[in-house]
Design a protein around this motif. Structure first.
Motif, short mmCIF file in Angstrom:
data_model
loop_
_atom_site.label_atom_id
_atom_site.label_comp_id
_atom_site.label_asym_id
_atom_site.label_seq_id
_atom_site.Cartn_x
_atom_site.Cartn_y
_atom_site.Cartn_z
N ALA A 77 0.80 -1.21 0.00
CA ALA A 77 0.00 0.00 0.00
C ALA A 77 0.84 1.27 0.00
N GLN A 78 2.14 1.15 0.01
CA GLN A 78 3.02 2.31 0.10
C GLN A 78 2.79 3.26 -1.08
N PRO A 79 2.79 4.57 -0.81
CA PRO A 79 2.57 5.53 -1.89
C PRO A 79 3.60 5.38 -3.02
N VAL A 80 3.13 5.61 -4.23
CA VAL A 80 3.99 5.54 -5.40
C VAL A 80 4.44 6.95 -5.74
N ARG A 81 5.76 7.12 -5.89
CA ARG A 81 6.28 8.42 -6.31
C ARG A 81 6.32 8.44 -7.82
N ASP A 82 5.47 9.22 -8.42
CA ASP A 82 5.40 9.24 -9.88
C ASP A 82 5.37 10.64 -10.48
N GLN A 117 6.95 14.64 -2.77
CA GLN A 117 6.53 13.24 -2.82
C GLN A 117 7.56 12.35 -2.14
N HIS A 118 8.83 12.68 -2.31
CA HIS A 118 9.89 11.91 -1.67
C HIS A 118 9.76 12.01 -0.14
N LEU A 119 9.47 13.18 0.36
CA LEU A 119 9.29 13.36 1.80
C LEU A 119 8.07 12.62 2.32
N VAL A 120 6.99 12.61 1.54
CA VAL A 120 5.80 11.83 1.91
C VAL A 120 6.17 10.35 2.01
N ASP A 121 6.95 9.88 1.05
CA ASP A 121 7.38 8.48 1.05
C ASP A 121 8.22 8.18 2.30
N GLN A 122 9.11 9.08 2.65
CA GLN A 122 9.94 8.89 3.85
C GLN A 122 9.07 8.87 5.11
N TYR A 155 5.94 8.05 5.34
CA TYR A 155 5.17 6.81 5.32
C TYR A 155 6.00 5.65 5.87
N LYS A 156 7.26 5.58 5.43
CA LYS A 156 8.15 4.52 5.90
C LYS A 156 8.40 4.63 7.40
N ARG A 157 8.51 5.84 7.93
CA ARG A 157 8.74 6.03 9.36
C ARG A 157 7.51 5.60 10.17
N VAL A 158 6.32 5.85 9.63
CA VAL A 158 5.10 5.41 10.31
C VAL A 158 5.06 3.89 10.35
N ARG A 162 -4.28 5.93 10.32
CA ARG A 162 -4.90 7.16 9.81
C ARG A 162 -3.85 8.08 9.20
N ALA A 163 -2.69 8.17 9.84
CA ALA A 163 -1.60 8.99 9.30
C ALA A 163 -1.20 8.48 7.92
N LYS A 164 -1.13 7.16 7.75
CA LYS A 164 -0.77 6.60 6.45
C LYS A 164 -1.83 6.92 5.40
N GLU A 165 -3.10 6.91 5.80
CA GLU A 165 -4.17 7.29 4.86
C GLU A 165 -4.00 8.73 4.42
N LEU A 166 -3.68 9.61 5.37
CA LEU A 166 -3.49 11.02 5.03
C LEU A 166 -2.26 11.23 4.15
N LEU A 167 -1.21 10.46 4.40
CA LEU A 167 -0.03 10.54 3.54
C LEU A 167 -0.36 10.06 2.12
N ASP A 168 -1.19 9.03 2.00
CA ASP A 168 -1.64 8.58 0.68
C ASP A 168 -2.40 9.70 -0.02
N GLN A 169 -3.24 10.40 0.75
CA GLN A 169 -4.00 11.52 0.20
C GLN A 169 -3.07 12.63 -0.26
N ALA A 170 -2.07 12.96 0.55
CA ALA A 170 -1.11 14.01 0.20
C ALA A 170 -0.38 13.63 -1.08
N ASN A 171 -0.01 12.37 -1.20
CA ASN A 171 0.68 11.88 -2.39
C ASN A 171 -0.20 12.07 -3.63
N ALA A 172 -1.48 11.72 -3.51
CA ALA A 172 -2.40 11.87 -4.64
C ALA A 172 -2.58 13.34 -5.00
N GLU A 173 -2.64 14.21 -4.02
CA GLU A 173 -2.78 15.65 -4.29
C GLU A 173 -1.56 16.20 -5.01
#
Length: 90
Positions: free
Chosen positions: A21-26, A39-44, A46-49, A66-77
């Motif tokens: 489920a980890q965010p994809v940096r694209d 996006q790289h910071l969001v990925d980092q 996510y990994k720390r969570v 919940r934090a991971k869900e929000l990070l997924d949202q940030a990645n999509a935005e």
């Protein structure tokens, strides 16, 4: 002993599901260096969570999930921001 095996099995399943489920940096770093860096910071983050969940045997009251869900949202935005920029600057 059964509880330890059960907890280990659950942790293994969650780790596999979490990795999938980890965010994809694209976002293109060439076209959008700042968005790609974000996006790289969001990925980092996510990994720390995930690390925190594993260290605490996933007992964080649902807040880490919940934090991971929000990070997924940030990645999509961030991806959507890059797409809007692409459309506006063709």
């Amino acid at each position: 002993m059964k509880r330890i095996v059960f907890v280990a099995a659950i942790a293994g399943v969650v780790m596999v599901a979490t990795a999938a489920a980890q965010p994809v940096r694209d976002v293109s770093a060439k076209r959008h260096p700042n968005l790609a860096a974000a996006q790289h910071l969001v990925d980092q983050a996510y990994k720390r969570v995930v690390d925190a969940q594993q260290a605490n045997e996933f007992d964080l009251g649902g807040h880490a999930a919940r934090a991971k869900e929000l990070l997924d949202q940030a990645n999509a935005e961030l991806k959507q921001a890059a797409e809007v920029s692409n459309e506006n600057h063709r």
